[in-house]
Design a protein around this motif. Sequence first.
Motif, PDB file in Angstrom:
ATOM      1  N   LEU A  70     -15.377   1.192   0.261  1.00  0.00           N
ATOM      2  CA  LEU A  70     -15.680   2.627   0.327  1.00  0.00           C
ATOM      3  C   LEU A  70     -14.426   3.475   0.118  1.00  0.00           C
ATOM      4  CD1 LEU A  70     -18.239   2.570   3.266  1.00  0.00           C
ATOM      5  CD2 LEU A  70     -18.716   2.989   0.847  1.00  0.00           C
ATOM      6  N   ASP A  71     -13.289   3.017   0.619  1.00  0.00           N
ATOM      7  CA  ASP A  71     -12.034   3.740   0.381  1.00  0.00           C
ATOM      8  C   ASP A  71     -11.693   3.746  -1.111  1.00  0.00           C
ATOM      9  OD1 ASP A  71     -11.636   4.370   3.021  1.00  0.00           O
ATOM     10  OD2 ASP A  71     -10.329   2.661   3.434  1.00  0.00           O
ATOM     11  N   ALA A  72     -11.941   2.631  -1.789  1.00  0.00           N
ATOM     12  CA  ALA A  72     -11.702   2.569  -3.228  1.00  0.00           C
ATOM     13  C   ALA A  72     -12.610   3.561  -3.963  1.00  0.00           C
ATOM     14  CB  ALA A  72     -11.934   1.154  -3.746  1.00  0.00           C
ATOM     15  N   ALA A 125      -7.507   1.220   1.188  1.00  0.00           N
ATOM     16  CA  ALA A 125      -8.322   0.107   0.673  1.00  0.00           C
ATOM     17  C   ALA A 125      -7.518  -1.185   0.653  1.00  0.00           C
ATOM     18  CB  ALA A 125      -8.832   0.444  -0.730  1.00  0.00           C
ATOM     19  N   ILE A 126      -6.237  -1.083   0.324  1.00  0.00           N
ATOM     20  CA  ILE A 126      -5.370  -2.265   0.286  1.00  0.00           C
ATOM     21  C   ILE A 126      -5.008  -2.717   1.695  1.00  0.00           C
ATOM     22  CG2 ILE A 126      -3.085  -3.111  -0.402  1.00  0.00           C
ATOM     23  CD1 ILE A 126      -3.273  -1.111  -2.781  1.00  0.00           C
ATOM     24  N   ALA A 127      -4.586  -1.771   2.523  1.00  0.00           N
ATOM     25  CA  ALA A 127      -4.090  -2.105   3.859  1.00  0.00           C
ATOM     26  C   ALA A 127      -5.170  -2.681   4.758  1.00  0.00           C
ATOM     27  CB  ALA A 127      -3.468  -0.871   4.505  1.00  0.00           C
ATOM     28  N   ARG A 128      -6.430  -2.294   4.547  1.00  0.00           N
ATOM     29  CA  ARG A 128      -7.518  -2.794   5.394  1.00  0.00           C
ATOM     30  C   ARG A 128      -7.639  -4.316   5.362  1.00  0.00           C
ATOM     31  NH1 ARG A 128      -9.001  -0.886   9.994  1.00  0.00           N
ATOM     32  NH2 ARG A 128      -9.454   1.353   9.892  1.00  0.00           N
ATOM     33  N   SER A 136      -3.133  13.335  -0.766  1.00  0.00           N
ATOM     34  CA  SER A 136      -4.489  12.878  -0.476  1.00  0.00           C
ATOM     35  C   SER A 136      -5.129  12.126  -1.635  1.00  0.00           C
ATOM     36  CB  SER A 136      -5.376  14.058  -0.072  1.00  0.00           C
ATOM     37  OG  SER A 136      -5.522  14.968  -1.144  1.00  0.00           O
ATOM     38  N   TYR A 137      -4.615  12.321  -2.859  1.00  0.00           N
ATOM     39  CA  TYR A 137      -5.170  11.587  -3.996  1.00  0.00           C
ATOM     40  C   TYR A 137      -4.942  10.078  -3.849  1.00  0.00           C
ATOM     41  CZ  TYR A 137      -5.548  16.067  -6.468  1.00  0.00           C
ATOM     42  OH  TYR A 137      -5.871  17.350  -6.834  1.00  0.00           O
ATOM     43  N   SER A 138      -3.802   9.697  -3.330  1.00  0.00           N
ATOM     44  CA  SER A 138      -3.430   8.281  -3.304  1.00  0.00           C
ATOM     45  C   SER A 138      -3.747   7.579  -1.992  1.00  0.00           C
ATOM     46  CB  SER A 138      -1.933   8.135  -3.588  1.00  0.00           C
ATOM     47  OG  SER A 138      -1.163   8.748  -2.554  1.00  0.00           O
ATOM     48  N   VAL A 139      -3.885   8.331  -0.912  1.00  0.00           N
ATOM     49  CA  VAL A 139      -4.087   7.713   0.399  1.00  0.00           C
ATOM     50  C   VAL A 139      -5.281   6.754   0.434  1.00  0.00           C
ATOM     51  CG1 VAL A 139      -4.709   8.175   2.809  1.00  0.00           C
ATOM     52  CG2 VAL A 139      -2.895   9.483   1.725  1.00  0.00           C
ATOM     53  N   PRO A 140      -6.430   7.091  -0.175  1.00  0.00           N
ATOM     54  CA  PRO A 140      -7.579   6.171  -0.089  1.00  0.00           C
ATOM     55  C   PRO A 140      -7.323   4.787  -0.674  1.00  0.00           C
ATOM     56  CG  PRO A 140      -8.295   8.340  -0.829  1.00  0.00           C
ATOM     57  CD  PRO A 140      -6.805   8.348  -0.857  1.00  0.00           C
ATOM     58  N   ILE A 141      -6.592   4.700  -1.794  1.00  0.00           N
ATOM     59  CA  ILE A 141      -6.339   3.381  -2.373  1.00  0.00           C
ATOM     60  C   ILE A 141      -5.364   2.600  -1.488  1.00  0.00           C
ATOM     61  CG2 ILE A 141      -4.386   4.010  -3.864  1.00  0.00           C
ATOM     62  CD1 ILE A 141      -7.311   1.607  -4.660  1.00  0.00           C
ATOM     63  N   GLY A 142      -4.452   3.320  -0.836  1.00  0.00           N
ATOM     64  CA  GLY A 142      -3.572   2.653   0.120  1.00  0.00           C
ATOM     65  C   GLY A 142      -4.352   2.089   1.289  1.00  0.00           C
ATOM     66  N   ALA A 168       0.837  -1.208   0.000  1.00  0.00           N
ATOM     67  CA  ALA A 168       0.000   0.000   0.000  1.00  0.00           C
ATOM     68  C   ALA A 168       0.868   1.252   0.000  1.00  0.00           C
ATOM     69  CB  ALA A 168      -0.925  -0.009   1.212  1.00  0.00           C
ATOM     70  N   ILE A 169       1.923   1.261   0.789  1.00  0.00           N
ATOM     71  CA  ILE A 169       2.818   2.420   0.847  1.00  0.00           C
ATOM     72  C   ILE A 169       3.488   2.659  -0.502  1.00  0.00           C
ATOM     73  CG2 ILE A 169       4.998   3.249   1.831  1.00  0.00           C
ATOM     74  CD1 ILE A 169       4.124   1.937   4.480  1.00  0.00           C
ATOM     75  N   CYS A 170       3.962   1.590  -1.130  1.00  0.00           N
ATOM     76  CA  CYS A 170       4.612   1.725  -2.442  1.00  0.00           C
ATOM     77  C   CYS A 170       3.646   2.285  -3.483  1.00  0.00           C
ATOM     78  CB  CYS A 170       5.151   0.368  -2.900  1.00  0.00           C
ATOM     79  SG  CYS A 170       6.581  -0.226  -1.974  1.00  0.00           S
ATOM     80  N   ILE A 171       2.424   1.783  -3.500  1.00  0.00           N
ATOM     81  CA  ILE A 171       1.419   2.263  -4.443  1.00  0.00           C
ATOM     82  C   ILE A 171       1.139   3.748  -4.212  1.00  0.00           C
ATOM     83  CG2 ILE A 171      -1.022   2.136  -5.061  1.00  0.00           C
ATOM     84  CD1 ILE A 171       0.610  -0.073  -6.292  1.00  0.00           C
ATOM     85  N   CYS A 172       0.989   4.131  -2.952  1.00  0.00           N
ATOM     86  CA  CYS A 172       0.717   5.539  -2.626  1.00  0.00           C
ATOM     87  C   CYS A 172       1.850   6.447  -3.076  1.00  0.00           C
ATOM     88  CB  CYS A 172       0.487   5.697  -1.129  1.00  0.00           C
ATOM     89  SG  CYS A 172      -1.096   5.074  -0.543  1.00  0.00           S
ATOM     90  N   LEU A 173       3.085   6.034  -2.823  1.00  0.00           N
ATOM     91  CA  LEU A 173       4.233   6.858  -3.205  1.00  0.00           C
ATOM     92  C   LEU A 173       4.344   6.993  -4.717  1.00  0.00           C
ATOM     93  CD1 LEU A 173       6.985   5.672  -0.683  1.00  0.00           C
ATOM     94  CD2 LEU A 173       5.703   7.821  -0.658  1.00  0.00           C
ATOM     95  N   LEU A 174       4.116   5.911  -5.441  1.00  0.00           N
ATOM     96  CA  LEU A 174       4.215   5.950  -6.899  1.00  0.00           C
ATOM     97  C   LEU A 174       3.138   6.858  -7.500  1.00  0.00           C
ATOM     98  CD1 LEU A 174       4.996   2.197  -7.684  1.00  0.00           C
ATOM     99  CD2 LEU A 174       6.548   4.143  -7.934  1.00  0.00           C
ATOM    100  N   ILE A 175       1.910   6.711  -7.006  1.00  0.00           N
ATOM    101  CA  ILE A 175       0.822   7.554  -7.514  1.00  0.00           C
ATOM    102  C   ILE A 175       1.065   9.017  -7.164  1.00  0.00           C
ATOM    103  CG2 ILE A 175      -1.638   8.074  -7.296  1.00  0.00           C
ATOM    104  CD1 ILE A 175      -2.136   5.093  -6.884  1.00  0.00           C
TER     105      ILE A 175
END
Length: 259
Positions: free
Chosen positions: A184-186, A134-137, A126-132, A29-36
């Motif tokens: 919902l995060d997604a 969604a994954i981490a949950r 804040s754009y990427s945090v929700p998908i992170g 999740a962290i990697c995805i957030c940083l890349l986005i």
Amino acid sequence: MFIFSSPGSIAFSVFGLDIYYYGILMGFAICICLLISNYIANNYYKYKDLIFEIAPMLLLLGIVGARLYYCILNWDYYIVHPFEILAIRNGGLSIHGALLGGVISIYYYVKKCNNCNFFNLLDILSYSVPIGQAIARWGNFFNSEAFGYPTNLPWKLFIPIEARPIEYINNEYFHPTFLYESILDACIFLIMLFLLHKKDKLKSGTVFCTYLILYSLVRIFVESFRIDCCKTIFGIQFPILVSILIIIFCLFYILKKPI
């Protein structure tokens, strides 16, 4: 009928060291957030590779904030088991604490370097945090934690007897609140991507506040199902109270802050 059942918290072992699904999902999740975030910073805000520059401090304070916030809310346990505070491999991180730690790290960076806008940086992340999120949950799923009340709905989560609260020891199936929040995060992530194309019409910080408002609404909804809330104030679950305060603060910011 959809019955979710965790295979256990351990994914595999390396030389006797257990590797947990929770940690794998958090890392992914962290990697995805940083890349986005880095892509958005480079292409929409012209902050070339700035996210990777602030990532170490952002991650450090985010994790420390997430853990300390969680431990403070569960102080009655950690005051007796202080060394458990360091055992983050077993789970126990709070998104509110992570957000607070992240905001502090960004503020410190901006004050030190003064080469970017504080609110723009908050918007970018804040754009990427929700998908992170969604994954981490799904880490909660593998740990059999943060579940809801017993249920007999067609969709439900099986909780092994050792992970059940004593008052629900005879119940097998519970609301899969991890799934509710993940979906919902997604959805919030999709809304944030829509806002990305409207950013030039919005004042700095509005995107971040929009994320906070949307996530707070999700959190209020999900918390109404959960049975593991550690603290209440005036009969209100602490995460719900914090979410309400966040919504009020963000609305005030959006409506009152000059452009």
